[in-house]
Enzyme design. Structure first.
Site, PDB file in Angstrom:
ATOM      1  N   ARG A  59      63.473  50.748  67.034  1.00 43.14           N
ATOM      2  CA  ARG A  59      64.652  51.133  66.250  1.00 43.14           C
ATOM      3  C   ARG A  59      64.715  50.261  64.991  1.00 43.14           C
ATOM      4  O   ARG A  59      65.070  49.070  65.034  1.00 43.14           O
ATOM      5  CB  ARG A  59      65.916  50.960  67.075  1.00 43.14           C
ATOM      6  CG  ARG A  59      67.163  51.307  66.310  1.00 43.14           C
ATOM      7  CD  ARG A  59      67.254  52.744  65.908  1.00 43.14           C
ATOM      8  NE  ARG A  59      67.565  53.611  67.059  1.00 43.14           N
ATOM      9  CZ  ARG A  59      67.509  54.941  66.988  1.00 43.14           C
ATOM     10  NH1 ARG A  59      67.113  55.518  65.888  1.00 43.14           N
ATOM     11  NH2 ARG A  59      67.820  55.669  68.029  1.00 43.14           N
ATOM     12  N   GLN A  78      62.208  65.294  68.862  1.00 45.17           N
ATOM     13  CA  GLN A  78      62.868  64.903  67.598  1.00 45.17           C
ATOM     14  C   GLN A  78      61.948  63.974  66.816  1.00 45.17           C
ATOM     15  O   GLN A  78      61.437  62.982  67.378  1.00 45.17           O
ATOM     16  CB  GLN A  78      64.180  64.187  67.950  1.00 45.17           C
ATOM     17  CG  GLN A  78      64.733  63.260  66.904  1.00 45.17           C
ATOM     18  CD  GLN A  78      65.802  63.896  66.024  1.00 45.17           C
ATOM     19  OE1 GLN A  78      65.968  65.103  66.033  1.00 45.17           O
ATOM     20  NE2 GLN A  78      66.496  63.073  65.280  1.00 45.17           N
ATOM     21  N   HIS A 153      60.554  57.081  57.623  1.00 43.95           N
ATOM     22  CA  HIS A 153      62.000  57.021  57.926  1.00 43.95           C
ATOM     23  C   HIS A 153      62.520  55.583  57.767  1.00 43.95           C
ATOM     24  O   HIS A 153      62.904  54.933  58.756  1.00 43.95           O
ATOM     25  CB  HIS A 153      62.164  57.508  59.373  1.00 43.95           C
ATOM     26  CG  HIS A 153      63.552  57.797  59.818  1.00 43.95           C
ATOM     27  ND1 HIS A 153      64.543  56.844  59.885  1.00 43.95           N
ATOM     28  CD2 HIS A 153      64.127  58.945  60.271  1.00 43.95           C
ATOM     29  CE1 HIS A 153      65.652  57.392  60.341  1.00 43.95           C
ATOM     30  NE2 HIS A 153      65.440  58.658  60.571  1.00 43.95           N
ATOM     31  N   GLU A 253      64.959  57.851  53.204  1.00 42.23           N
ATOM     32  CA  GLU A 253      63.695  58.278  53.797  1.00 42.23           C
ATOM     33  C   GLU A 253      62.868  59.111  52.812  1.00 42.23           C
ATOM     34  O   GLU A 253      63.402  60.019  52.169  1.00 42.23           O
ATOM     35  CB  GLU A 253      63.988  59.092  55.061  1.00 42.23           C
ATOM     36  CG  GLU A 253      64.850  58.315  56.066  1.00 42.23           C
ATOM     37  CD  GLU A 253      65.548  59.226  57.058  1.00 42.23           C
ATOM     38  OE1 GLU A 253      64.965  60.260  57.433  1.00 42.23           O
ATOM     39  OE2 GLU A 253      66.691  58.918  57.451  1.00 42.23           O
TER      40      GLU A 253
HETATM   41  O1  TA6 Z   1      66.908  61.024  59.451  1.00 44.13           O
HETATM   42  C1  TA6 Z   1      68.203  61.066  59.961  1.00 44.13           C
HETATM   43  C2  TA6 Z   1      68.144  61.439  61.439  1.00 44.13           C
HETATM   44  O2  TA6 Z   1      67.588  62.714  61.609  1.00 44.13           O
HETATM   45  C3  TA6 Z   1      69.549  61.335  62.016  1.00 44.13           C
HETATM   46  O3  TA6 Z   1      70.127  62.608  62.220  1.00 44.13           O
HETATM   47  C4  TA6 Z   1      69.341  60.534  63.315  1.00 44.13           C
HETATM   48  O4  TA6 Z   1      69.040  61.404  64.385  1.00 44.13           O
HETATM   49  C5  TA6 Z   1      68.200  59.637  62.894  1.00 44.13           C
HETATM   50  O5  TA6 Z   1      67.320  60.507  62.172  1.00 44.13           O
HETATM   51  C6  TA6 Z   1      67.555  58.865  64.009  1.00 44.13           C
HETATM   52  O6  TA6 Z   1      66.780  59.701  64.784  1.00 44.13           O
HETATM   53  P1  TA6 Z   1      66.075  59.043  66.087  1.00 44.13           P
HETATM   54  O7  TA6 Z   1      65.314  60.158  66.728  1.00 44.13           O
HETATM   55  O8  TA6 Z   1      65.188  57.933  65.588  1.00 44.13           O
HETATM   56  O9  TA6 Z   1      67.193  58.510  66.921  1.00 44.13           O
END
Ligand code: TA6
Length: 277
Positions: A59, A78, A153, A253
């Site tokens: 993180r 995600q 990111h 990002e």
């Molecule tokens: O880039 C922004 C985002 O998509 C937020 O919506 C939030 O979900 C963040 O990324 C973190 O995502 P993660 O999967 O690392 O918790």
């Protein structure tokens, strides 16, 4: 100096020190999780409650979202799978006392082909000096084209969320991911609530203006940029960060996402580059 180090739980990372800066890069995810110029506060934010466990994204720092950003590909987790896979260090070079470069790669595996049926090579070239440069190059090694969305990111360390503004995006259209509405940025970005915006038509440098320093982000191979801060409520629901962590970081990002996706034909390449100074 370039050293390969290992935590007690076997988590491997590369430590780089030169005359100008200090950096740490995990082999898992090709994940830069520390970058600081000497005698300065770190440029990248890292959660003090982040996991450093195999298979779990760190993180903070610069997670590599690939081959999809967010849920742009509903068949993938995600932000894709690259940030939790083991990358290989294939080159390291100290070109002078002020500049160190390393190259990491990730290739398709049986597991990745099971999730995303394309052969690929993903290369991350990192240059550490008084600035941090990241060049993420995708090569389509398959015989069929694929759609790519991706992000560097980047989590930036800040003095406090109430002290900062982001400049350089005024007049740009953006998708507000919280309302799914297309809006237009009016002036500098400041923070009084959760912000999750995907800016389009971005072709200029972006400034993160803090109380005691201004960070410049220059992107190439991208015309989109995401600005994100979870604010209070979402931060309390996020894994790997304290409830008040939203005060300490902002994500700016460097991305290819939404309208700025890429279609790579067989054997084609695309490089997403970010220079942070
Ligand atoms: O880039 C922004 C985002 O998509 C937020 O919506 C939030 O979900 C963040 O990324 C973190 O995502 P993660 O999967 O690392 O918790």
């Amino acid at each position: 100096m370039i050293e390969l180090k290992k935590l007690a739980n076997g988590f491997e990372y590369i430590e780089i020190t030169n005359q100008l800066a200090y950096a740490k890069i995990a082999l898992q995810g090709g994940h830069i999780f520390h970058f600081a110029r000497h005698n300065e506060e770190p440029v990248l934010w890292l959660s003090d409650t982040s996991d450093f466990e195999i298979g779990k994204a760190i993180r903070g720092g610069v997670p590599i979202c690939w081959p999809s950003f967010g849920m742009n590909n509903p068949d993938l987790p995600q932000h894709g799978f690259a940030r939790v896979r083991m990358w290989k260090l294939i080159n390291s070079n100290e070109s002078d006392a002020n500049t160190t470069q390393i190259t990491l790669i990730l290739n398709d595996t049986k597991e990745s082909l099971g999730m995303w049926n394309y052969k690929f090579e993903l290369e991350l070239k990192i240059t550490i000096s008084d600035s941090l440069t990241m060049e993420l190059t995708t090569t389509n090694l398959d015989e069929k084209p694929f759609k790519l969305t991706q992000a560097l990111h980047t989590y930036f360390q800040i003095s406090d969320i109430s002290n900062i503004s982001i400049q350089g995006l005024s007049g740009k259209p953006y998708l507000d991911a919280l309302t799914n509405k297309i809006c237009k940025q009016n002036g500098a970005i400041t923070f009084e609530q959760e912000v999750d915006c995907v800016y389009q038509e971005v072709n200029n440098e972006i400034l993160l203006v803090d109380k005691n320093r201004t960070i410049t982000i220059q992107n190439e191979g991208s015309s989109s940029c995401v600005v994100w801060n979870p604010w209070i409520e979402k931060c309390s629901r996020m894994s790997g960060m304290r409830d008040d962590a939203y005060k300490e970081f902002v994500c700016i990002e460097s991305v290819n996402a939404y309208d700025d996706f890429k279609i790579l034909l067989p054997h084609a390449k695309h490089t997403l580059k970010a220079n942070i100074s």
